[in-house]
Design a protein around this motif. Structure first.
Motif, PDB file in Angstrom:
ATOM      1  N   ARG A 173       0.837  -1.196   0.000  1.00  0.00           N
ATOM      2  CA  ARG A 173       0.000   0.000   0.000  1.00  0.00           C
ATOM      3  C   ARG A 173       0.883   1.262   0.000  1.00  0.00           C
ATOM      4  O   ARG A 173       0.661   2.189  -0.778  1.00  0.00           O
ATOM      5  CB  ARG A 173      -0.901   0.000   1.236  1.00  0.00           C
ATOM      6  CG  ARG A 173      -1.771   1.252   1.389  1.00  0.00           C
ATOM      7  CD  ARG A 173      -2.040   1.602   2.865  1.00  0.00           C
ATOM      8  NE  ARG A 173      -2.813   0.597   3.571  1.00  0.00           N
ATOM      9  CZ  ARG A 173      -4.119   0.710   3.840  1.00  0.00           C
ATOM     10  NH1 ARG A 173      -4.781   1.764   3.439  1.00  0.00           N
ATOM     11  NH2 ARG A 173      -4.724  -0.228   4.524  1.00  0.00           N
ATOM     12  N   TYR A 174       1.911   1.256   0.863  1.00  0.00           N
ATOM     13  CA  TYR A 174       2.750   2.454   0.970  1.00  0.00           C
ATOM     14  C   TYR A 174       3.705   2.593  -0.210  1.00  0.00           C
ATOM     15  O   TYR A 174       4.014   3.716  -0.623  1.00  0.00           O
ATOM     16  CB  TYR A 174       3.467   2.484   2.327  1.00  0.00           C
ATOM     17  CG  TYR A 174       2.473   2.791   3.424  1.00  0.00           C
ATOM     18  CD1 TYR A 174       1.873   4.053   3.488  1.00  0.00           C
ATOM     19  CD2 TYR A 174       2.054   1.818   4.320  1.00  0.00           C
ATOM     20  CE1 TYR A 174       0.908   4.328   4.442  1.00  0.00           C
ATOM     21  CE2 TYR A 174       1.102   2.089   5.281  1.00  0.00           C
ATOM     22  CZ  TYR A 174       0.525   3.343   5.332  1.00  0.00           C
ATOM     23  OH  TYR A 174      -0.454   3.622   6.257  1.00  0.00           O
ATOM     24  N   VAL A 175       4.148   1.484  -0.770  1.00  0.00           N
ATOM     25  CA  VAL A 175       4.985   1.559  -1.978  1.00  0.00           C
ATOM     26  C   VAL A 175       4.163   2.182  -3.111  1.00  0.00           C
ATOM     27  O   VAL A 175       4.649   3.069  -3.828  1.00  0.00           O
ATOM     28  CB  VAL A 175       5.526   0.174  -2.365  1.00  0.00           C
ATOM     29  CG1 VAL A 175       6.196   0.209  -3.745  1.00  0.00           C
ATOM     30  CG2 VAL A 175       6.522  -0.314  -1.305  1.00  0.00           C
ATOM     31  N   GLU A 176       2.911   1.753  -3.246  1.00  0.00           N
ATOM     32  CA  GLU A 176       2.046   2.311  -4.294  1.00  0.00           C
ATOM     33  C   GLU A 176       1.811   3.799  -4.089  1.00  0.00           C
ATOM     34  O   GLU A 176       1.694   4.562  -5.048  1.00  0.00           O
ATOM     35  CB  GLU A 176       0.700   1.582  -4.327  1.00  0.00           C
ATOM     36  CG  GLU A 176       0.724   0.328  -5.168  1.00  0.00           C
ATOM     37  CD  GLU A 176      -0.489  -0.562  -4.905  1.00  0.00           C
ATOM     38  OE1 GLU A 176      -1.568  -0.013  -4.568  1.00  0.00           O
ATOM     39  OE2 GLU A 176      -0.341  -1.788  -5.008  1.00  0.00           O
ATOM     40  N   ARG A 201       9.212 -10.446  -1.008  1.00  0.00           N
ATOM     41  CA  ARG A 201       8.185 -10.177  -2.022  1.00  0.00           C
ATOM     42  C   ARG A 201       8.154  -8.720  -2.480  1.00  0.00           C
ATOM     43  O   ARG A 201       7.380  -8.372  -3.369  1.00  0.00           O
ATOM     44  CB  ARG A 201       6.805 -10.568  -1.492  1.00  0.00           C
ATOM     45  CG  ARG A 201       6.581 -12.070  -1.456  1.00  0.00           C
ATOM     46  CD  ARG A 201       5.305 -12.402  -0.698  1.00  0.00           C
ATOM     47  NE  ARG A 201       4.965 -13.803  -0.772  1.00  0.00           N
ATOM     48  CZ  ARG A 201       5.526 -14.744   0.005  1.00  0.00           C
ATOM     49  NH1 ARG A 201       6.451 -14.412   0.892  1.00  0.00           N
ATOM     50  NH2 ARG A 201       5.168 -16.005  -0.130  1.00  0.00           N
ATOM     51  N   LEU A 202       8.951  -7.867  -1.888  1.00  0.00           N
ATOM     52  CA  LEU A 202       8.945  -6.453  -2.284  1.00  0.00           C
ATOM     53  C   LEU A 202      10.021  -6.199  -3.333  1.00  0.00           C
ATOM     54  O   LEU A 202      11.092  -6.815  -3.290  1.00  0.00           O
ATOM     55  CB  LEU A 202       9.202  -5.565  -1.064  1.00  0.00           C
ATOM     56  CG  LEU A 202       8.082  -5.558  -0.013  1.00  0.00           C
ATOM     57  CD1 LEU A 202       8.514  -4.765   1.220  1.00  0.00           C
ATOM     58  CD2 LEU A 202       6.800  -4.982  -0.596  1.00  0.00           C
ATOM     59  N   PRO A 203       9.769  -5.280  -4.272  1.00  0.00           N
ATOM     60  CA  PRO A 203      10.796  -4.968  -5.280  1.00  0.00           C
ATOM     61  C   PRO A 203      11.987  -4.260  -4.628  1.00  0.00           C
ATOM     62  O   PRO A 203      11.813  -3.440  -3.731  1.00  0.00           O
ATOM     63  CB  PRO A 203      10.061  -4.038  -6.250  1.00  0.00           C
ATOM     64  CG  PRO A 203       8.931  -3.467  -5.471  1.00  0.00           C
ATOM     65  CD  PRO A 203       8.539  -4.501  -4.457  1.00  0.00           C
ATOM     66  N   LEU A 204      13.199  -4.573  -5.083  1.00  0.00           N
ATOM     67  CA  LEU A 204      14.404  -3.961  -4.506  1.00  0.00           C
ATOM     68  C   LEU A 204      14.378  -2.447  -4.630  1.00  0.00           C
ATOM     69  O   LEU A 204      14.940  -1.737  -3.801  1.00  0.00           O
ATOM     70  CB  LEU A 204      15.660  -4.523  -5.177  1.00  0.00           C
ATOM     71  CG  LEU A 204      15.924  -6.010  -4.930  1.00  0.00           C
ATOM     72  CD1 LEU A 204      17.160  -6.457  -5.699  1.00  0.00           C
ATOM     73  CD2 LEU A 204      16.089  -6.288  -3.433  1.00  0.00           C
ATOM     74  N   GLU A 205      13.721  -1.937  -5.657  1.00  0.00           N
ATOM     75  CA  GLU A 205      13.651  -0.489  -5.888  1.00  0.00           C
ATOM     76  C   GLU A 205      12.880   0.220  -4.777  1.00  0.00           C
ATOM     77  O   GLU A 205      12.894   1.454  -4.707  1.00  0.00           O
ATOM     78  CB  GLU A 205      12.987  -0.192  -7.242  1.00  0.00           C
ATOM     79  CG  GLU A 205      13.818  -0.565  -8.455  1.00  0.00           C
ATOM     80  CD  GLU A 205      14.090  -2.069  -8.550  1.00  0.00           C
ATOM     81  OE1 GLU A 205      13.204  -2.879  -8.178  1.00  0.00           O
ATOM     82  OE2 GLU A 205      15.208  -2.428  -8.963  1.00  0.00           O
ATOM     83  N   ALA A 206      12.189  -0.553  -3.934  1.00  0.00           N
ATOM     84  CA  ALA A 206      11.393   0.054  -2.859  1.00  0.00           C
ATOM     85  C   ALA A 206      12.073  -0.069  -1.503  1.00  0.00           C
ATOM     86  O   ALA A 206      11.482   0.304  -0.489  1.00  0.00           O
ATOM     87  CB  ALA A 206      10.014  -0.616  -2.810  1.00  0.00           C
ATOM     88  N   LEU A 207      13.300  -0.580  -1.455  1.00  0.00           N
ATOM     89  CA  LEU A 207      13.909  -0.886  -0.160  1.00  0.00           C
ATOM     90  C   LEU A 207      15.110  -0.001   0.177  1.00  0.00           C
ATOM     91  O   LEU A 207      15.935   0.310  -0.688  1.00  0.00           O
ATOM     92  CB  LEU A 207      14.375  -2.346  -0.125  1.00  0.00           C
ATOM     93  CG  LEU A 207      13.316  -3.421  -0.374  1.00  0.00           C
ATOM     94  CD1 LEU A 207      13.950  -4.805  -0.273  1.00  0.00           C
ATOM     95  CD2 LEU A 207      12.144  -3.288   0.588  1.00  0.00           C
ATOM     96  N   VAL A 208      15.189   0.400   1.446  1.00  0.00           N
ATOM     97  CA  VAL A 208      16.414   0.963   2.020  1.00  0.00           C
ATOM     98  C   VAL A 208      16.719   0.164   3.289  1.00  0.00           C
ATOM     99  O   VAL A 208      15.908  -0.673   3.703  1.00  0.00           O
ATOM    100  CB  VAL A 208      16.276   2.482   2.325  1.00  0.00           C
ATOM    101  CG1 VAL A 208      16.048   3.284   1.052  1.00  0.00           C
ATOM    102  CG2 VAL A 208      15.169   2.746   3.344  1.00  0.00           C
ATOM    103  N   ILE A 209      17.888   0.419   3.873  1.00  0.00           N
ATOM    104  CA  ILE A 209      18.310  -0.369   5.042  1.00  0.00           C
ATOM    105  C   ILE A 209      18.656   0.559   6.207  1.00  0.00           C
ATOM    106  O   ILE A 209      18.972   1.741   6.008  1.00  0.00           O
ATOM    107  CB  ILE A 209      19.520  -1.277   4.708  1.00  0.00           C
ATOM    108  CG1 ILE A 209      20.657  -0.458   4.086  1.00  0.00           C
ATOM    109  CG2 ILE A 209      19.083  -2.414   3.792  1.00  0.00           C
ATOM    110  CD1 ILE A 209      21.918  -1.266   3.782  1.00  0.00           C
TER     111      ILE A 209
END
Ligand SMILES: [Zn+2]
Length: 274
Positions: A173-176, A201-209
């Motif tokens: 929801r928040y990625v969208e 299951r999340l796209p790498l383009e949506a991730l930070v660490i």
């Protein structure tokens, strides 16, 4: 490879008294190129800014954490806003809702969060969002804000869901809506299989660490104080889940973090300015 960015480390907290500069050096040695030091109130925003002025790869934020919401008044609000004129202050945060600990009342938290979101929209600054046991109230406040604010962000991410602990549906929801999701070093803990399923299951383009130092050390450092050098453990877990190289995860999550906070590329997190 470009290294790793710790998007959330409270290096101005008492746990790092006398050791923050050394922790930043250890992070540099581990391949960390930038560290974002989030605020929980006005004093910690100023503490973060002091560190950011000393180290080229360190950035600060300003905002009121839900735990500190009861302390936010007109005066502190205008002082927070003034800090956004500082070029080293890169986000409104950390802000949000925490109905688990309830250090401030629900009403106080909702009001402080609203005030911070208004600031973020006006300044087109990304938000660092803390959410614990408050996903329904969060969606009621954050989703309409995102739909309104998105026009001012010109394609940049609107913010980050820090120390993400929600479901896959919440994450999507928040990625969208235009947010990125921050994967915390606790993703390495044995009991975090649910979080690992979400991250896989999340796209790498949506991730930070992030480390959220000093809290939540990774499994390999269990029982110790967490610190930015350990952020590599979150990246390593994502690399395993997505079956790609660790360096690639460093590259992608760093690019995402730079887009989120508008950071230039720096080579050395420890360096001074000019
Ligand atoms: Zn935090």
């Amino acid at each position: 490879m470009t290294g790793f960015i710790d998007t959330h480390a409270h290096l101005q907290e008492p746990e790092f008294a006398g050791d923050a500069d050394a922790a930043i050096q250890r992070a540099a040695d581990a391949g960390v190129t930038e560290i974002v030091v989030p605020a929980v109130d006005l004093a910690s925003a100023r503490g973060g800014l002091e560190l950011a002025r000393r180290h080229a790869g360190v950035y600060a934020t300003a905002g009121y954490h839900p735990h500190e919401a009861s302390k936010l008044d007109e005066e502190s609000l205008s002082q927070v806003e003034a800090l956004f004129d500082e070029p080293r202050v890169v986000a409104v945060g950390e802000i949000g809702l925490d109905f688990y600990r309830m250090h401030s009342t629900e009403q106080e938290q909702l009001a402080a969060f609203e005030a911070m979101l208004i600031l973020a929209e006006r300044r087109a600054m990304p938000v660092i969002v803390h959410c614990r046991d408050a996903w329904e109230a969060m969606a009621e406040q954050l989703a309409p804000w995102a739909r309104r604010a998105v026009a001012r962000f010109e394609g940049r991410p609107l913010g980050v869901l820090h120390y993400f602990s929600g479901t896959l549906e919440e994450a999507q929801r928040y990625v969208e809506l235009g947010f990125v999701i921050s994967v915390h070093t606790s993703v390495t803990h044995p009991k975090q299989q649910g979080l690992r399923d979400v991250v896989s299951r999340l796209p790498l383009e949506a991730l930070v660490i992030e480390t959220d130092s000093p809290y939540g050390a990774p499994q390999s450092q269990r029982g110790k104080r967490n610190e930015p050098a350990f952020v590599v453990e979150a990246a390593r877990q994502i690399a395993i889940l997505h079956n790609v190289d660790l360096d690639y995860i460093g590259d992608v999550t760093s690019a995402n973090a730079r887009r989120l906070f508008g950071l230039p590329v720096t080579a050395d997190v420890t360096g001074g300015h000019g």
